[in-house]
Design a protein around this motif. Structure first.
Motif, short mmCIF file in Angstrom:
data_model
loop_
_atom_site.label_atom_id
_atom_site.label_comp_id
_atom_site.label_asym_id
_atom_site.label_seq_id
_atom_site.Cartn_x
_atom_site.Cartn_y
_atom_site.Cartn_z
N SER A 4 0.83 -1.20 0.00
CA SER A 4 0.00 0.00 0.00
C SER A 4 0.87 1.26 0.00
O SER A 4 0.62 2.18 -0.80
N PHE A 5 1.89 1.31 0.85
CA PHE A 5 2.72 2.51 0.89
C PHE A 5 3.55 2.66 -0.39
O PHE A 5 3.74 3.78 -0.88
N ALA A 6 4.05 1.56 -0.93
CA ALA A 6 4.82 1.63 -2.18
C ALA A 6 3.96 2.16 -3.32
O ALA A 6 4.39 3.04 -4.10
N LEU A 7 2.73 1.65 -3.43
CA LEU A 7 1.84 2.08 -4.50
C LEU A 7 1.41 3.54 -4.33
O LEU A 7 1.39 4.31 -5.29
N ILE A 8 1.08 3.92 -3.10
CA ILE A 8 0.61 5.29 -2.87
C ILE A 8 1.74 6.30 -3.10
O ILE A 8 1.54 7.34 -3.75
N ILE A 9 2.93 6.00 -2.61
CA ILE A 9 4.06 6.93 -2.80
C ILE A 9 4.43 7.04 -4.28
O ILE A 9 4.63 8.14 -4.81
N THR A 10 4.49 5.88 -4.97
CA THR A 10 4.84 5.90 -6.39
C THR A 10 3.82 6.67 -7.22
O THR A 10 4.18 7.53 -8.05
N SER A 11 2.54 6.39 -6.98
CA SER A 11 1.51 7.07 -7.78
C SER A 11 1.41 8.54 -7.43
O SER A 11 1.10 9.37 -8.30
N ALA A 12 1.69 8.91 -6.17
CA ALA A 12 1.65 10.33 -5.78
C ALA A 12 2.75 11.10 -6.50
O ALA A 12 2.51 12.20 -7.03
N ILE A 13 3.95 10.53 -6.53
CA ILE A 13 5.05 11.20 -7.24
C ILE A 13 4.75 11.30 -8.73
O ILE A 13 4.95 12.34 -9.36
N TRP A 14 4.24 10.18 -9.29
CA TRP A 14 3.88 10.14 -10.71
C TRP A 14 2.81 11.19 -11.04
O TRP A 14 2.94 11.99 -11.98
N GLY A 15 1.74 11.19 -10.26
CA GLY A 15 0.62 12.07 -10.55
C GLY A 15 0.91 13.54 -10.27
O GLY A 15 0.48 14.42 -11.03
N LEU A 16 1.62 13.81 -9.19
CA LEU A 16 1.84 15.21 -8.80
C LEU A 16 3.02 15.85 -9.52
O LEU A 16 3.04 17.06 -9.75
N ALA A 17 4.03 15.03 -9.86
CA ALA A 17 5.26 15.61 -10.43
C ALA A 17 5.41 15.39 -11.93
O ALA A 17 6.07 16.20 -12.61
N PHE A 18 4.84 14.32 -12.46
CA PHE A 18 5.11 13.97 -13.85
C PHE A 18 3.88 14.01 -14.77
O PHE A 18 4.03 14.14 -15.98
N ALA A 19 2.69 13.84 -14.23
CA ALA A 19 1.49 13.94 -15.08
C ALA A 19 1.34 15.38 -15.57
O ALA A 19 1.64 16.32 -14.84
N PRO A 20 0.88 15.58 -16.81
CA PRO A 20 0.76 16.95 -17.34
C PRO A 20 -0.37 17.73 -16.68
O PRO A 20 -1.30 17.14 -16.14
N ALA A 21 -0.27 19.04 -16.74
CA ALA A 21 -1.35 19.89 -16.25
C ALA A 21 -2.55 19.80 -17.20
O ALA A 21 -2.39 19.59 -18.40
N ASP A 22 -3.76 19.94 -16.64
CA ASP A 22 -4.97 19.91 -17.46
C ASP A 22 -5.08 21.21 -18.26
O ASP A 22 -4.77 22.29 -17.75
N PHE A 23 -5.55 21.12 -19.51
CA PHE A 23 -5.56 22.32 -20.36
C PHE A 23 -6.60 23.35 -19.90
O PHE A 23 -6.51 24.52 -20.26
N LYS A 24 -7.61 22.93 -19.10
CA LYS A 24 -8.59 23.87 -18.57
C LYS A 24 -8.35 24.19 -17.10
O LYS A 24 -8.42 25.35 -16.69
N GLN A 25 -8.10 23.17 -16.30
CA GLN A 25 -8.02 23.36 -14.85
C GLN A 25 -6.60 23.58 -14.34
O GLN A 25 -6.41 23.82 -13.14
N GLY A 26 -5.62 23.49 -15.21
CA GLY A 26 -4.25 23.67 -14.76
C GLY A 26 -3.85 22.57 -13.79
O GLY A 26 -4.12 21.38 -14.03
N ASN A 27 -3.22 22.97 -12.69
CA ASN A 27 -2.76 21.98 -11.71
C ASN A 27 -3.80 21.66 -10.65
O ASN A 27 -3.60 20.73 -9.86
N SER A 28 -4.90 22.40 -10.62
CA SER A 28 -5.89 22.16 -9.56
C SER A 28 -6.54 20.79 -9.67
O SER A 28 -7.03 20.25 -8.68
N TYR A 29 -6.53 20.20 -10.88
CA TYR A 29 -7.16 18.89 -11.07
C TYR A 29 -6.43 17.79 -10.29
O TYR A 29 -6.99 16.71 -10.05
N ARG A 30 -5.16 18.05 -9.90
CA ARG A 30 -4.35 16.98 -9.29
C ARG A 30 -4.92 16.48 -7.97
O ARG A 30 -4.49 15.43 -7.48
#
Length: 250
Positions: A30-56
């Motif tokens: 659980s901690f491995a998956l949550i930490i990995t996906s948090a870094i992936w989603g918050l640091a590497f996923a692109p910003a939304d073209f309408k909502q910017g970074n607030s969608y994260r």
């Protein structure tokens, strides 16, 4: 057909002993998956073209909302099994699931509100999805209150199970609210029967986070249930033996 195997699943002692080896694995996963996906989603996923970074905030909001609903299924099914087969363990699972579900529903409502301000321009809207989620939160609180309201444990368990089953009416309303009513909420973007409308670069870390949340939910539910088992079975010989062995170790 012998139902001996089924009744063995309802044994608190069997459950406690069998789930002990699962705890470290669930903790690591659980901690491995949550930490990995948090870094992936918050640091590497692109910003939304309408909502910017607030969608994260979806990386917390969506998994919490999913589990708020799934946890209610677990609670209601456990209550039904306890009522029908008169087993002790399902009632313990049902009781343990209530505070976890209440917390997840609260997190879903709060993160949804935080997301709503920059997206919709308001912290709160009495639309169908938000209102039905608020009802779900009150159902969880009702379950917790019922467990405390009765002196007799069996009565509290049966009354809570009935409330859990009655409250199931609200679950399909939550699921379909964005389809049945035209509200601020956008239609579901993650679909299992057709193509999802969220970009894969955002979807994959979100799915990984959902899996991580499910593992963490299983871990917390097991821990709550094991504590409840020890509390209710503290007069039995196997619990006394367990405590004696723990005292000798240290």
């Amino acid at each position: 057909m012998s139902w001996q195997w089924f009744h063995r699943l309802g044994s608190p002692r069997w459950f406690y002993e069998k789930t002990t080896p699962w705890l470290p694995w669930l903790t690591v996963f659980s901690f491995a998956l949550i930490i990995t996906s948090a870094i992936w989603g918050l640091a590497f996923a692109p910003a939304d073209f309408k909502q910017g970074n607030s969608y994260r905030i979806i990386y917390i909001h969506v998994p919490a909302a999913f589990l708020a609903l799934a946890g209610y299924y677990i609670m209601a099914i456990s209550g039904a099994v306890g009522l029908i087969w008169k087993m002790k363990l399902p009632f313990m699972v049902m009781k343990s699931a209530a505070p976890i579900g209440a917390l997840l529903t609260f997190v879903s409502l709060v993160t949804g509100s935080i997301w709503g301000k920059p997206t919709w321009g308001t912290w709160w809207e009495w639309d169908a999805r938000i209102t039905s989620m608020l009802i779900l939160f009150f159902l969880y609180l009702g379950m917790i209150a019922l467990q405390q309201a009765f002196m007799h444990r069996d009565t509290a368990d049966k009354a809570s199970a009935v409330l859990a089953l009655v409250g199931m009416v609200n679950i399909p309303i939550i699921y379909k609210s964005v389809d049945w009513w035209n509200t601020l909420h956008q239609p579901a973007t993650i679909k299992f029967t057709s193509k999802s409308t969220i970009d894969p670069s955002m979807l994959y870390p979100l799915l990984l986070m959902v899996i991580g949340f499910y593992c963490f939910y299983a871990l917390v539910l097991l821990l709550y249930t094991r504590v409840e088992i020890l509390r209710r079975e503290h007069r039995t010989q196997w619990v006394n033996d367990l405590i004696s062995a723990a005292d000798k170790r240290g």
